[in-house]
Design a protein around this motif. Sequence first.
Motif, PDB file in Angstrom:
ATOM      1  N   UNK A   1       0.800  -1.221   0.000  1.00  0.00           N
ATOM      2  CA  UNK A   1       0.000   0.000   0.000  1.00  0.00           C
ATOM      3  C   UNK A   1       0.837   1.277   0.000  1.00  0.00           C
ATOM      4  N   UNK A   2       2.150   1.118  -0.012  1.00  0.00           N
ATOM      5  CA  UNK A   2       3.015   2.290  -0.062  1.00  0.00           C
ATOM      6  C   UNK A   2       3.046   3.091   1.224  1.00  0.00           C
ATOM      7  N   UNK A   3       2.679   2.479   2.340  1.00  0.00           N
ATOM      8  CA  UNK A   3       2.708   3.183   3.615  1.00  0.00           C
ATOM      9  C   UNK A   3       4.137   3.314   4.110  1.00  0.00           C
ATOM     10  N   UNK A   4       4.421   4.396   4.818  1.00  0.00           N
ATOM     11  CA  UNK A   4       5.703   4.512   5.490  1.00  0.00           C
ATOM     12  C   UNK A   4       5.685   3.572   6.695  1.00  0.00           C
ATOM     13  N   UNK A   5       6.849   3.036   7.035  1.00  0.00           N
ATOM     14  CA  UNK A   5       6.895   2.037   8.095  1.00  0.00           C
ATOM     15  C   UNK A   5       6.328   2.561   9.414  1.00  0.00           C
ATOM     16  N   UNK A   6       6.619   3.809   9.751  1.00  0.00           N
ATOM     17  CA  UNK A   6       6.109   4.392  10.996  1.00  0.00           C
ATOM     18  C   UNK A   6       4.580   4.397  11.000  1.00  0.00           C
TER      19      UNK A   6
ATOM     20  N   UNK B   1      -5.533 -10.452   4.572  1.00  0.00           N
ATOM     21  CA  UNK B   1      -6.869  -9.952   4.233  1.00  0.00           C
ATOM     22  C   UNK B   1      -7.664  -9.782   5.522  1.00  0.00           C
ATOM     23  N   UNK B   2      -8.553  -8.781   5.545  1.00  0.00           N
ATOM     24  CA  UNK B   2      -9.435  -8.585   6.700  1.00  0.00           C
ATOM     25  C   UNK B   2     -10.882  -8.597   6.224  1.00  0.00           C
TER      26      UNK B   2
ATOM     27  N   UNK C   1     -25.560  -7.989   8.177  1.00  0.00           N
ATOM     28  CA  UNK C   1     -25.810  -8.778   6.981  1.00  0.00           C
ATOM     29  C   UNK C   1     -24.835  -8.536   5.842  1.00  0.00           C
ATOM     30  N   UNK C   2     -23.810  -7.712   6.085  1.00  0.00           N
ATOM     31  CA  UNK C   2     -22.825  -7.401   5.055  1.00  0.00           C
ATOM     32  C   UNK C   2     -21.426  -7.801   5.517  1.00  0.00           C
ATOM     33  N   UNK C   3     -20.638  -8.304   4.582  1.00  0.00           N
ATOM     34  CA  UNK C   3     -19.235  -8.615   4.839  1.00  0.00           C
ATOM     35  C   UNK C   3     -18.393  -7.717   3.943  1.00  0.00           C
ATOM     36  N   UNK C   4     -17.546  -6.874   4.561  1.00  0.00           N
ATOM     37  CA  UNK C   4     -16.683  -5.961   3.807  1.00  0.00           C
ATOM     38  C   UNK C   4     -15.247  -6.451   3.883  1.00  0.00           C
ATOM     39  N   UNK C   5     -14.598  -6.503   2.736  1.00  0.00           N
ATOM     40  CA  UNK C   5     -13.218  -6.963   2.644  1.00  0.00           C
ATOM     41  C   UNK C   5     -12.285  -5.749   2.638  1.00  0.00           C
ATOM     42  N   UNK C   6     -11.259  -5.794   3.505  1.00  0.00           N
ATOM     43  CA  UNK C   6     -10.308  -4.696   3.630  1.00  0.00           C
ATOM     44  C   UNK C   6      -8.875  -5.237   3.657  1.00  0.00           C
ATOM     45  N   UNK C   7      -7.924  -4.349   3.444  1.00  0.00           N
ATOM     46  CA  UNK C   7      -6.511  -4.673   3.662  1.00  0.00           C
ATOM     47  C   UNK C   7      -6.020  -5.897   2.928  1.00  0.00           C
TER      48      UNK C   7
ATOM     49  N   UNK D   1     -13.831  -2.108  -1.349  1.00  0.00           N
ATOM     50  CA  UNK D   1     -13.478  -0.820  -1.960  1.00  0.00           C
ATOM     51  C   UNK D   1     -12.211  -0.997  -2.773  1.00  0.00           C
ATOM     52  N   UNK D   2     -12.106  -0.244  -3.860  1.00  0.00           N
ATOM     53  CA  UNK D   2     -10.871  -0.256  -4.639  1.00  0.00           C
ATOM     54  C   UNK D   2     -10.651   1.126  -5.234  1.00  0.00           C
TER      55      UNK D   2
END
Length: 273
Positions: free
Chosen positions: A163-168, A198-199, A205-211, A245-246
């Motif tokens: 995801x291009x996050x900085x390590x901190x 994956x999370x 009643x909804x399942x959201x996929x993240x990470x 989401x994408x």
Amino acid sequence: MLTKEQIAEIKELKDICEKVEGYELKLNFDMLENRNEENKEDFFHYEDGKLVGFLGSYYFGRKVELCGMVHPDYRRKGIFANLLEAGIEESRKRKAKSVLLNAPASSQSAKDFLKNIPCTYAFSEHQMKWHKTELMEDTSISLRTYDYAKDKEVEIQLDVLGFGMEEEDARAYVETIKEQDAQQRMIIEVDGKVAGKIRVSEMDGEAWIYGFVVFPELRGKGIGRRALSKVVKREQEKGFLVFLDVEAKNARALKLYESCGFKSYQSQDYYEI
């Protein structure tokens, strides 16, 4: 921590706003229901004992996303501007590096408001819903429950590389979501070796996929599609509608999700403040 009454008030206000304008607000209830008492992350405006304005802030390391709403009958009174000012001030205190305001792409009231504040369009995000399609089966792909002590470092590595996050920021974010009970965090393994993560958040009643991310060197091998298929199949068998989401410009991820039966149904716009 927000009370059950506050969560109910937010949901009621959200339903009213969405019904009037026909959009869907991204208020991340899985995060709202797992707030840390030490942090000021939610801002309320009441009139005559009734919640008419709300702003939620969602921290991902040093990046914060803001999303809120005002009851249609109470707009043009400066309520949202005051809520936003409070949210931005808190982000300054917490030394946020990036502040993004999230608004449904189809919301005319949001567009009108954004004309009057100093902000720059950053990107758009598609919200996608799974439609029944044939899913891949692969016994070499496995999902195991995330173990904080064992998997913390690999999760940080995946967030940085994927995801291009900085390590901190990645380290801070791992701690932020550690206590979110509504989310199931899983490690993707191929032949017993870690390939990604994956999370899944199950609610109403909804399942959201993240990470969802696979190590860069393992992409293009069908691992992502097979892992996603496994998760979708499991959630669908449990009776959940499945969403994710994408980012709109992430053509590779978009193609992957569409190949697994996901279709875009609305978009969210993000503005840098």
